[in-house]
Design an enzyme around this catalytic site. Structure first.
Site, PDB file in Angstrom:
ATOM      1  N   LYS A  54     -16.853  44.969 -39.886  1.00  0.00           N
ATOM      2  CA  LYS A  54     -16.616  44.073 -38.706  1.00  0.00           C
ATOM      3  C   LYS A  54     -16.005  44.969 -37.522  1.00  0.00           C
ATOM      4  O   LYS A  54     -16.292  44.454 -36.372  1.00  0.00           O
ATOM      5  CB  LYS A  54     -15.401  43.013 -38.895  1.00  0.00           C
TER       6      LYS A  54
HETATM    7  C1  LIG Z   1     -18.563  40.441 -43.394  1.00  0.00           C
HETATM    8  C2  LIG Z   1     -18.826  41.267 -44.517  1.00  0.00           C
HETATM    9  C3  LIG Z   1     -20.185  41.190 -45.041  1.00  0.00           C
HETATM   10  C4  LIG Z   1     -21.078  40.415 -44.852  1.00  0.00           C
HETATM   11  O1  LIG Z   1     -21.810  40.739 -43.636  1.00  0.00           O
HETATM   12  P1  LIG Z   1     -22.767  39.781 -42.937  1.00  0.00           P
HETATM   13  O2  LIG Z   1     -23.203  40.245 -41.555  1.00  0.00           O
HETATM   14  O3  LIG Z   1     -22.084  38.509 -42.708  1.00  0.00           O
HETATM   15  O4  LIG Z   1     -24.088  39.489 -43.430  1.00  0.00           O
HETATM   16  C5  LIG Z   1     -20.220  42.235 -46.413  1.00  0.00           C
HETATM   17  N1  LIG Z   1     -18.973  42.949 -46.578  1.00  0.00           N
HETATM   18  C6  LIG Z   1     -17.876  42.872 -45.806  1.00  0.00           C
HETATM   19  C7  LIG Z   1     -16.840  43.676 -46.301  1.00  0.00           C
HETATM   20  C8  LIG Z   1     -17.673  42.084 -44.787  1.00  0.00           C
HETATM   21  O5  LIG Z   1     -16.326  42.097 -44.282  1.00  0.00           O
END
Ligand SMILES: *Cc1c(COP(=O)(O)O)cnc(C)c1O
Length: 497
Positions: free
Chosen positions: A111
C-alpha cells in the site's frame, strides 16, 4: 489524456479525477485511451533508477501535471521512507520465478507504493482546481491501509488524515503501528464494532450534508484515500514497468519477450495496474490472479459468473485479501465491454439486487485471453511458505505465498514456461506469527506475542527484523480515542477541535 467514468459520466482531466475520487454517477475513473510506450522507450528504462522510471511513466498517464511537479512529488514519495535505493527490488525465488518486492516502504506493505505518492497528487490536484481548503482524508481500515495512509499524509501541508479501526479487530502490531503515529495532522480512533461498522460509519459521514457543511465552515473538505481513487492506481503501474526493466538489465529477458505476473489479489487494484501497463505497451503474457479461500475472483475468471450470494466470508491468515466485492473489477468490466458505461451500470445494479452477474461470451473470451486464476487454502499457504524457504531459501509472507502457490500449480497444469514475476506484497515480519508457524510449527508460536514471534523468526532464518517492527513495543502511544459505532462523526469533530 481524459478520464471517463465506468458508468458513463462526462470526461474530466486526471487531476480532477484524483480530486473527486469517485465520479458523480458512482462510477470509477479510467483513462479514455492509454499512452503508448515504444520498445525503445521501455528499453531506456533499464538504465534509470526507480524515481526516473516513475517520472517517465507517470508523465504520460498524468499529462496535466508538469514534469517539475511530478519530479518533486516522486522525490518526496520514494526517498528516505524506503529502506533500499531500488524502492521496488527484484529477488530470485530459486530458479522458478522472480519476486517483485513492494514492501520496502515505511509500513512494510505494498500500500505504501501508492499511499506515499497520493498525498502529493491530491494536493497538487487541489491547487490546479482552486481548492484552498484543507483536504481531510477519512479512512476505515481492517489493518494495513490505515497505517499506510497515516504515513503517507503525515505532516503533508494542507492535509489531515483520520483513521478508524475496529477496537480489538486488528493485530497487536497493526494497532501499535497506528496508535504510535506521530505528526500534527494525524488522528486514530478505535470504533467499538467490527470493520463493517467502521466502514459504514465512514460512508455515512461522507454522505452527511451537515457534516460537509461543518467541515467547510472549518475550512476543510472531505476526501478518500481508498483504492477507488485513480491516484492510488496510477503509481502502481510504474512498478510493472520497473520490474520489466530490471529483467532486461539483468539479461533475464530480451526486449519484447513476454512476462507473466502472478498477483495476490483482493480489491483487484494491484493486478489491474499490471493490465494498464500492458495496455500502454509493456509486453505481458498472462496475468495470474491469485486468491485465498475467498475465491470469488477465481470462479469469475474461470466461468464469467461473479456470485457472492450464499458465499461465506472467511477470515484467513492473508487478511488483506479477505474480500468479496472487488471494487476495481468494475474498471476491468468497462474495458472488456468496449467502454460501454450503460452496460457496466447495469451489471453493478444487478450485483446489488441479485448478488450476482454474468458477463457475455465476448467479454469472457477477452477476459480469459489476458487472465488466469487460482486459489489456495490455509494449509496450502503455510505449506508454500515452508517449502519455498526450504527449497529456495526465500522467506515470504502469507499474501505472497498465495501467489507463489497459485503460480506453482498454474505452471504444472499449463506447462507455460514464460518468465514469471511473483508480486510480493508484504514483509514476512508484518505477519510474523503466521510465517513462523508455517516454518517451525504450532508449538513454536504457542504463548508468544507478535514481537516474540518476529524475534524467533529472525533467529531461525537469519533474516533481519525490520526496525519498524522491532521498535514498536517501546514507542509512546499517541492516540487513545475510542468511540461508539454510531458516534463516529462526533469523534471526528472532537479530534480536530
Ligand atoms: C491490499 C493487499 C493485497 C491486495 O491488493 P489489491 O490491490 O486489493 O488486490 C495483497 N497483499 C497485501 C499485503 C495487501 O496489503
Amino acid at each position: 489524456m481524459q478520464m471517463l467514468s465506468t458508468r458513463g459520466a462526462a470526461a474530466v482531466s486526471p487531476s480532477m479525477a484524483i480530486l473527486r475520487g469517485l465520479a458523480p454517477d458512482g462510477g470509477l475513473y479510467v483513462p479514455a485511451e492509454f499512452p503508448s510506450f515504444t520498445a525503445e522507450e521501455i528499453r531506456s528504462l533499464a538504465k534509470m533508477d526507480y524515481q526516473e522510471r516513475a517520472a517517465f511513466v507517470l508523465g504520460r498517464f498524468l499529462p496535466d501535471f508538469t514534469a517539475e511537479e511530478l519530479k518533486d512529488a516522486i522525490a518526496g514519495a520514494y526517498g528516505t521512507g524506503f529502506d533500499c535505493q531500488a524502492v521496488a527490488p527484484m529477488a530470485k525465488v530459486g530458479t522458478r520465478a522472480h519476486a517483485l518486492e513492494l514492501w520496502h516502504g515505511p509500513t512494510l506493505a505494498f500500500k505504501d507504493m501508492a499511499l506515499q505518492l497520493l498525498p502529493y497528487l491530491l494536493t497538487l490536484s487541489g491547487k490546479k482546481h482552486g481548492e484552498t481548503r484543507e483536504v481531510f482524508i477519512l479512512v476505515a481500515t481492517s489493518g494495513d491501509t490505515g497505517k499506510a495512509a497515516l504515513e503517507g499524509f503525515l505532516d503533508v501541508p494542507g492535509t489531515r488524515c483520520c483513521v478508524f479501526y475496529p477496537d480489538g479487530g486488528v493485530s497487536q502490531a497493526q494497532r501499535l503501528q497506528m496508535v504510535t503515529t506521530g505528526g500534527s495532522n494525524t488522528h486514530v480512533i478505535a470504533v467499538k464494532g467490527n470493520f463493517d461498522d467502521a466502514q459504514s460509519g465512514v460512508k455515512k459521514i461522507f454522505s452527511d450534508p451537515d457534516f460537509a457543511k461543518e467541515m467547510d465552515a472549518q475550512g476543510r473538505v472531505l476526501s478518500s484515500a481508498n483504492s477507488i481513487n485513480f491516484g492510488r492506481l496510477v503509481p502502481q503501474i510504474v512498478y510493472y514497468f520497473s520490474a520489466y526493466a530490471d529483467l532486461l538489465a539483468e539479461g533475464a529477458i530480451e526486449m519484447g519477450d513476454r512476462v507473466n505476473f502472478c498477483v495476490p489479489t483482493g480489491n483487484f487494484g494491484d493486478i489491474l495496474a499490471a493490465d494498464y501497463a500492458g495496455k500502454a505497451g509493456l509486453p505481458l503474457g498472462r496475468l495470474i490472479c491469485a486468491s485465498n479461500e475467498n475465491n470469488v475472483l477465481t470462479d469469475f475468471i474461470n466461468t464469467g459468473v461473479y456470485d457472492i450470494s450464499g458465499r461465506d466470508f472467511y477470515k484467513t491468515i492473508s487478511p488483506s485479501m479477505d474480500i468479496l466485492i472487488s471494487s476495481n473489477l468494475e474498471r476491468l468490466l468497462f474495458d472488456l465491454c468496449g467502454q460501454d458505461g450503460a452496460k457496466v451500470a447495469a451489471l453493478m445494479a444487478q450485483l446489488k439486487t441479485d448478488r450476482r452477474y454474468q458477463v457475455d461470451a465476448q467479454m469472457l473470451e477477452k477476459l480469459q485471453a489476458r487472465y488466469a486464476a487460482g486459489y489456495v487454502n490455509e494449509d496450502g499457504i503455510r505449506e508454500e511458505i515452508r517449502r519455498t524457504w526450504e527449497e529456495d531459501h526465500y522467506l515470504m509472507d502469507t499474501h505472497t505465498a498465495v501467489a507463489s502457490a497459485v503460480l506453482r500449480r498454474y505452471q504444472q497444469e499449463t506447462g507455460d514456461e514464460t518468465p514469471c514475476v511473483i508480486v510480493s506484497t508484504a514483509s514476512p515480519y508484518k505477519f510474523g506469527a503466521s510465517v513462523l508457524e508455517a516454518i517451525a510449527g504450532e508449538e513454536a508460536v504457542a504463548g508468544k506475542d507478535d514481537f516474540a514471534c518476529c524475534q524467533m523468526l529472525s533467529k531461525l532464518t537469519g533474516t533481519r527484523e525490520p526496525d519498524q517492527i522491532a521498535k514498536l513495543p517501546a514507542m509512546p502511544i499517541r492516540h487513545t480515542a475510542v468511540c461508539e459505532k454510531d458516534a463516529m462523526a462526533e469523534a471526528v469533530l472532537d479530534a480536530v477541535k
